[in-house]
Design a protein around this motif. Structure first.
Motif, short mmCIF file in Angstrom:
data_model
loop_
_atom_site.label_atom_id
_atom_site.label_comp_id
_atom_site.label_asym_id
_atom_site.label_seq_id
_atom_site.Cartn_x
_atom_site.Cartn_y
_atom_site.Cartn_z
N ALA A 20 0.93 -0.94 0.14
CA ALA A 20 0.06 -0.25 0.24
C ALA A 20 1.07 1.43 0.08
N TRP A 21 1.96 1.32 1.07
CA TRP A 21 2.96 2.21 0.81
C TRP A 21 3.22 3.01 -0.85
N ARG A 22 4.14 1.52 -1.17
CA ARG A 22 4.86 1.55 -2.30
C ARG A 22 3.75 2.14 -3.38
N ARG A 23 1.97 1.53 -2.95
CA ARG A 23 1.06 2.70 -3.92
C ARG A 23 1.48 3.39 -4.42
N LEU A 24 1.00 4.24 -3.11
CA LEU A 24 0.75 5.71 -2.60
C LEU A 24 2.01 6.26 -2.88
N GLY A 25 3.80 5.64 -3.05
CA GLY A 25 4.42 6.37 -3.15
C GLY A 25 4.43 6.46 -4.82
N ALA A 26 3.87 5.32 -6.37
CA ALA A 26 4.34 5.75 -7.46
C ALA A 26 3.19 6.45 -8.08
N ASP A 27 2.09 6.63 -7.26
CA ASP A 27 0.65 7.27 -7.24
C ASP A 27 1.79 8.77 -7.29
#
Length: 220
Positions: free
Chosen positions: A190-197
């Motif tokens: 979830a954190w890495r998805r936020l990072g990519a977004d």
């Protein structure tokens, strides 16, 4: 390994910092007293917090500095892999701004309180400038922001907008994960998805505003 002579005081200091961060994050800065922090940290001495810190602001600055140091380690490693910021693409530079903070959140585990704590501090008038200068404006971060930046007052505005987006979106996800308590792998994803977004969103924001600023400059 022989433990340092100051092991016990350092342990108490760290416990107080962790407790303060949690209480400030969940209750707000104004709703938490130093005495409450000491009690929640299990300190019998009512003046325990003042023993380690001169006051609230000193305590908060110590918490900020500890996180800043951890994030800086991630950012220095990432920028070393990419090389000269002036040669990076815009998404690469934004990635080096955003992703070290994301990796730090993953390191903290779930639940964590740093994101919500930082969101509180950055809107506190007495602390905002310190947080920006000492925590969100480290040498490596300034180098990344300065690389390829368009001159003029719009550059500072773009930097502020970027900071606000990263800080408050991170606080939102942290709160969501604290409520849902996913397993570590799902939380990290979830954190890495936020990072990519965030990299995509901030790159678009900075690129669009930079083009607008360039157009204005040519129009003069």
């Amino acid at each position: 390994m022989t433990p340092p002579r100051v092991a016990a005081p350092v342990g108490a200091r760290s416990l107080i910092m962790d407790t303060a961060e949690r209480l400030y994050a969940t209750r707000g800065l104004a709703a938490v007293s130093l005495r409450q922090i000491g009690e929640a940290a299990g300190q019998r001495n009512k003046s325990a917090v003042q023993y380690h810190f001169s006051g609230r602001d000193d305590l908060i600055k110590a918490i900020l500095a500890e996180h800043a140091e951890a994030i800086e380690r991630h950012r220095l490693a990432m920028t070393a892999r990419h090389g000269d910021p002036d040669r990076m693409s815009l998404p690469e530079r934004i990635g080096c701004i955003v992703l070290p903070r994301i990796e730090h959140h993953i390191d903290l585990g779930t639940p964590s309180w740093y994101g919500r704590f930082l969101a509180q501090v950055t809107v506190e008038p007495a602390l905002r400038e310190y947080a920006v200068r000492a925590h969100l404006d480290t040498p490596s971060l300034r180098r990344l922001y300065d690389a390829g930046a368009s001159p003029g007052p719009g550059a500072a505005r773009r930097k502020d907008m970027t900071r606000q987006l990263i800080v408050h979106m991170s606080a939102e996800l942290e709160m969501e994960l604290a409520r849902e308590q996913p397993d570590p792998e799902d939380a990290a994803a979830a954190w890495r998805r936020l990072g990519a977004d965030l990299v995509t969103a901030v790159s678009g924001l900075v690129g669009a505003l930079g083009e607008a600023a360039g157009g204005e400059g040519h129009g003069r």
